[in-house]
Design an enzyme around this catalytic site. Structure first.
Site, PDB file in Angstrom:
ATOM      1  N   LYS A 186       0.444   5.038   6.662  1.00  0.00           N
ATOM      2  CA  LYS A 186      -0.098   5.822   5.551  1.00  0.00           C
ATOM      3  C   LYS A 186       0.564   7.198   5.538  1.00  0.00           C
ATOM      4  CE  LYS A 186      -3.123   2.566   4.694  1.00  0.00           C
ATOM      5  NZ  LYS A 186      -2.929   1.665   3.527  1.00  0.00           N
ATOM      6  N   SER A 190       0.795  -1.231   0.000  1.00  0.00           N
ATOM      7  CA  SER A 190       0.000   0.000   0.000  1.00  0.00           C
ATOM      8  C   SER A 190       0.825   1.278   0.000  1.00  0.00           C
ATOM      9  CB  SER A 190      -0.938   0.017   1.213  1.00  0.00           C
ATOM     10  OG  SER A 190      -0.219   0.173   2.408  1.00  0.00           O
TER      11      SER A 190
END
Length: 258
Positions: free
Chosen positions: A137, A66
């Site tokens: 993230k 990711s």
């Protein structure tokens, strides 16, 4: 007389031998076996690492794609847990590790407490995948920001300013999901760099909290890639948000979720 003389001659040597034996016994009895010394040093070292990872720097194993290309599967990053401890807060562009309980994950997964404790210890040393509630993230929006995707040129905008996201995986669009959100106070809007492979704030727009991550849930900032050795480096900074203006003091008008 002869018998007494013989006893007299033997007594000094016997006493000397007994004395030497008694002198050796305390040394052997007080000596710590080498395996115990090794175990003790190992225990102290592991305890030091656990305390270090709990309060200062925590290794974190990257389990997914990711955050490519910035972070790759199998990378072990070092998370700076002091980055936001003394009044500083996450900024746009920071790569952060956070506990997604209540934002990305509704409930803490249950399991065997002993297995969970062993896993937590291994994860704290970067030897196992992180908990299912921990995520890494990039911060895209902070409190008061209006984050929109996308403008007529297909770019993400923050407070009306387009963002050139050079860190996004080549071939990915900024987002295949359109959205228009305003970040509430003490919250963050976060996204992965590999947008087509990242489950992030966009996927939780309809959940309680709207995909926003509470600042208090941030564990720390990912500052270094420690392993594999060939990738040893700092996590690159970005100036992608340099032209973004501060959010208006009164806040943006409420935006509709897209």
């Amino acid at each position: 007389m002869d018998t007494e003389a013989q006893h007299t001659e033997r007594d000094p040597s016997s006493r000397a031998e007994e004395g030497s034996r008694s002198a050796r016994v305390p040394d052997d009895a007080g000596r710590v076996p080498s395996w115990r010394r090794t175990a003790l040093v190992g225990a102290v070292f592991v305890t030091f690492l656990l305390l270090l990872s709990h309060f200062v720097i925590q290794p974190f194993l990257i389990p997914s794609r990711s955050m490519e290309p910035t972070l790759q599967v199998g990378d072990r990053i070092l998370v700076n847990k002091l980055a936001y401890r003394f009044g500083s807060e996450p900024a746009r562009g920071d790569v952060v590790v956070f506990d997604g309980t209540g934002s990305f994950v509704r409930e803490q997964p249950s399991g065997n407490p002993v297995t969970g404790l062993l896993h937590d210890g291994a994860a704290a040393l970067g030897l196992a995948e992180p908990d299912e509630t921990d995520f890494v993230k990039r911060v895209v929006g902070v409190a008061g920001d209006r984050v929109v995707c996308c403008d007529k040129d297909g770019r993400l905008t923050v407070n009306g300013a387009p963002v050139q996201e050079w860190y996004v995986k080549l071939g990915d669009r900024p987002s295949s999901v359109p959205f228009d959100i305003v970040v509430p106070p003490d919250r963050l809007w976060v996204m992965g760099d590999h947008r087509s492979q990242s489950s992030d704030s966009r996927d939780h727009l309809g959940d309680p909290g709207g995909g926003m991550v509470p600042v208090e849930k941030v564990i720390g900032r990912a500052d270094w890639i420690a392993w594999p050795f060939g990738r040893w480096s700092t996590v690159p900074d970005t100036d992608a948000f340099a032209a973004v203006p501060a959010a208006p003091a009164g806040g943006h008008a409420a935006a509709a979720h897209g």
